[in-house]
Motif scaffolding. Structure first.
Motif, PDB file in Angstrom:
ATOM      1  N   ALA A  92      40.586  39.601  27.287  1.00 37.48           N
ATOM      2  CA  ALA A  92      40.713  40.177  28.626  1.00 37.48           C
ATOM      3  C   ALA A  92      39.441  40.912  29.031  1.00 37.48           C
ATOM      4  O   ALA A  92      38.709  41.451  28.190  1.00 37.48           O
ATOM      5  CB  ALA A  92      41.909  41.125  28.683  1.00 37.48           C
ATOM      6  N   GLU A  93      39.218  40.944  30.327  1.00 43.54           N
ATOM      7  CA  GLU A  93      38.070  41.622  30.897  1.00 43.54           C
ATOM      8  C   GLU A  93      38.379  41.949  32.347  1.00 43.54           C
ATOM      9  O   GLU A  93      39.298  41.366  32.933  1.00 43.54           O
ATOM     10  CB  GLU A  93      36.829  40.720  30.821  1.00 43.54           C
TER      11      GLU A  93
ATOM     12  N   VAL B 281      41.132  43.007  38.625  1.00 48.82           N
ATOM     13  CA  VAL B 281      42.330  42.924  37.786  1.00 48.82           C
ATOM     14  C   VAL B 281      41.876  42.755  36.342  1.00 48.82           C
ATOM     15  O   VAL B 281      40.728  42.429  36.059  1.00 48.82           O
ATOM     16  CB  VAL B 281      43.237  41.754  38.208  1.00 48.82           C
ATOM     17  N   TRP B 282      42.818  42.986  35.421  1.00 51.71           N
ATOM     18  CA  TRP B 282      42.513  42.934  33.992  1.00 51.71           C
ATOM     19  C   TRP B 282      43.181  41.715  33.397  1.00 51.71           C
ATOM     20  O   TRP B 282      44.395  41.549  33.476  1.00 51.71           O
ATOM     21  CB  TRP B 282      43.018  44.198  33.305  1.00 51.71           C
TER      22      TRP B 282
ATOM     23  N   ASP C  33      48.545  51.502  39.268  1.00 59.20           N
ATOM     24  CA  ASP C  33      48.327  50.687  40.453  1.00 59.20           C
ATOM     25  C   ASP C  33      48.331  49.204  40.117  1.00 59.20           C
ATOM     26  O   ASP C  33      47.885  48.779  39.042  1.00 59.20           O
ATOM     27  CB  ASP C  33      47.001  51.051  41.115  1.00 59.20           C
ATOM     28  N   LEU C  34      48.846  48.404  41.062  1.00 60.65           N
ATOM     29  CA  LEU C  34      48.853  46.953  40.942  1.00 60.65           C
ATOM     30  C   LEU C  34      48.002  46.356  42.050  1.00 60.65           C
ATOM     31  O   LEU C  34      47.820  46.950  43.111  1.00 60.65           O
ATOM     32  CB  LEU C  34      50.281  46.401  41.040  1.00 60.65           C
ATOM     33  N   ILE C  35      47.504  45.158  41.781  1.00 54.53           N
ATOM     34  CA  ILE C  35      46.760  44.399  42.778  1.00 54.53           C
ATOM     35  C   ILE C  35      47.629  43.239  43.234  1.00 54.53           C
ATOM     36  O   ILE C  35      48.139  42.468  42.415  1.00 54.53           O
ATOM     37  CB  ILE C  35      45.432  43.871  42.203  1.00 54.53           C
ATOM     38  N   GLU C  36      47.817  43.142  44.550  1.00 53.93           N
ATOM     39  CA  GLU C  36      48.555  42.034  45.130  1.00 53.93           C
ATOM     40  C   GLU C  36      47.575  41.049  45.740  1.00 53.93           C
ATOM     41  O   GLU C  36      46.704  41.423  46.521  1.00 53.93           O
ATOM     42  CB  GLU C  36      49.513  42.516  46.228  1.00 53.93           C
ATOM     43  N   ILE C  37      47.716  39.785  45.384  1.00 52.79           N
ATOM     44  CA  ILE C  37      46.939  38.708  45.990  1.00 52.79           C
ATOM     45  C   ILE C  37      47.941  37.751  46.614  1.00 52.79           C
ATOM     46  O   ILE C  37      48.755  37.152  45.904  1.00 52.79           O
ATOM     47  CB  ILE C  37      46.063  37.971  44.965  1.00 52.79           C
TER      48      ILE C  37
ATOM     49  N   ALA D  19      42.411  46.673  36.997  1.00 52.63           N
ATOM     50  CA  ALA D  19      41.475  46.995  35.918  1.00 52.63           C
ATOM     51  C   ALA D  19      40.952  48.408  36.097  1.00 52.63           C
ATOM     52  O   ALA D  19      40.640  48.835  37.198  1.00 52.63           O
ATOM     53  CB  ALA D  19      40.309  46.009  35.918  1.00 52.63           C
ATOM     54  N   GLY D  20      40.848  49.165  35.005  1.00 56.23           N
ATOM     55  CA  GLY D  20      40.277  50.500  35.060  1.00 56.23           C
ATOM     56  C   GLY D  20      41.305  51.545  35.448  1.00 56.23           C
ATOM     57  O   GLY D  20      42.480  51.274  35.685  1.00 56.23           O
TER      58      GLY D  20
END
Length: 422
Positions: free
Chosen positions: A227-228, A264-265, A305-309, A381-382
């Motif tokens: 992962a990155e 994102v991670w 927090d989440l990222i929505e795409i 991510a982060g």
């Protein structure tokens, strides 16, 4: 003097009688306490030494019955499955097995389908029951829940059958087309036509094999090992480039927007494949001269927090009865249309597995004739940013309703429009 002696003698006799009576009463009380009562017959004390400990570590549901068919011992799993109710074994076929085993001492085993306790649905529990004598008076019943194992086996059978069918179709087409080419060797126009169809079937077969490999990889690999931080705008740009030719051929405009500088991670390759599948589906199932939008934003969640795409199209939409099944392997809403677009029915299954293995999820909103919005939610991510997040959703044409990325009336910052191919 004689009177005093008589009184003393009477007192001695009375004391002796009282002592004898007290001793008899004590012995009688001890005997009553030693007698087995109705409740003591159904306690752990009647079990052979060590049996209670063994039953407590078994994974199977365990029930011990006495000669009166009363439950002496039952595990918590047996109660959870509804095998024991009111101190009695509630499954008549198992009770009959126990009686037969008590009579002849033979070990018996059978598989049964039991109604699921507490649900009004027609689902059934598949169990395997094994009955064996336990000493001279008791009978041991072990029940193993086979429901999940049967479900997995059914999924495996369906998968093998679907793979065989999907592979057989292009292979059979290639075989027939090769024969047609041989028969039309003197007709260059026919050879060219048949060769073109052979190329299409070979491409379809290659795509199917590749998607099978991708699905196997996302199911077996741990994506977080490599992962990155992955920038969302790079994933979006890659997905748009992947579908540029198909979109240009149908004059479909692709636009990207939303919150900038999102990351994102996870595994970059798997995330790119998942988002690419969503965008490719949006293009394939959209009419000509429509629009596909890809937008990202950050949302708050209890665990971070989440990222929505979200990928939104103006396509044919998905009916309500099909929405719950579109993420199944090889399930296609319209098989005839999927064959025309080259779909294999594995793209959304791959998206689902990638989202789950990254700690996220994929959801769908759709209405027939209005289009669909597929939303991929992934951990950011982060650390959570200290600065206040700007409230720019309204300015970018985003809202918080069921269809969160309606971008066609208020256009998002557009990705360079694809060239319209002749």
């Amino acid at each position: 003097m004689n009177v005093d002696a008589a009184v003393a003698a009477v007192a001695a006799i009375a004391g002796l009688c009282t002592g004898v009576f007290a001793m008899l009463a004590f012995r009688w009380s001890e005997r009553d306490q030693a007698k087995p009562t109705r409740s003591s017959l159904h306690t752990d004390a009647v079990l052979p030494p060590g049996v209670d400990t063994v039953l407590s570590v078994l994974r199977s549901s365990a029930v011990v019955l006495d000669e009166a068919d009363a439950v002496v011992k039952a595990s918590s799993a047996a109660y959870a499955l509804g095998l024991v109710r009111g101190g009695k074994l509630a499954v008549e076929p198992m009770m009959q097995m126990a009686r037969d085993t008590r009579r002849d001492g033979e070990i018996r085993q059978v598989e049964l389908d039991l109604p699921r306790r507490g649900t009004g649905r027609g689902e059934a529990l598949a169990v395997s029951a094994r009955v064996a004598p336990l000493g001279s008076r008791l009978v041991l019943l072990l029940v193993e829940d086979l429901t999940e194992a049967r479900r997995i086996e059914a999924v495996r059978r369906d998968f093998v059958a679907n793979v065989s069918h999907e592979l057989k179709t292009p292979v059979g087409a290639l075989s027939l087309l090769s024969e047609a080419v041989m028969d039309a060797s003197d007709d260059p126009e026919a050879v060219t036509r048949f060769a073109g169809r052979m190329q299409n079937e070979a491409t379809r077969l290659t795509n199917l094999v590749q998607e099978l490999i991708d699905l196997s990889r996302v199911q077996n690999d741990d994506p977080l090992e490599d992962a990155e931080p992955v920038r969302v705008d790079e994933l979006v740009a890659e997905a748009i480039d992947r579908c540029r030719q198909q979109a240009g051929a149908k004059q479909i405009t692709m636009a990207s927007g939303g919150t900038a500088d999102l990351s994102v991670w996870g595994n970059r390759g798997q995330l790119a494949a998942a988002l690419g599948n969503l965008v490719e589906n949006a293009v394939n199932y959209s009419p000509a001269r429509t629009r596909v939008g890809i937008a990202g934003r950050r949302i708050s969640a209890p665990g971070g927090d989440l990222i929505e795409i979200a990928v939104t199209d103006q396509g044919i939409g998905i009916s309500e009865k099909d929405r719950d099944r579109i993420f199944e392997r090889f399930y296609r809403v319209d098989p005839a249309r999927s064959r025309a677009t080259g779909g294999t029915g594995l793209g959304l299954a791959i998206v689902k597995h990638v989202a789950a293995s990254h700690g996220g999820e994929v959801t769908v909103w759709s209405a027939e004739g209005q289009g669909s919005t597929f939303t991929l939610r992934l951990p950011e991510a982060g650390a959570v940013r200290d600065r206040e997040r700007p409230d720019d959703l309204a300015a970018e044409g985003l809202d918080d309703e069921d269809r969160p990325y309606e971008t066609f009336n208020d256009p998002l910052p557009a990705h360079p429009a694809p060239e319209v191919l002749p």
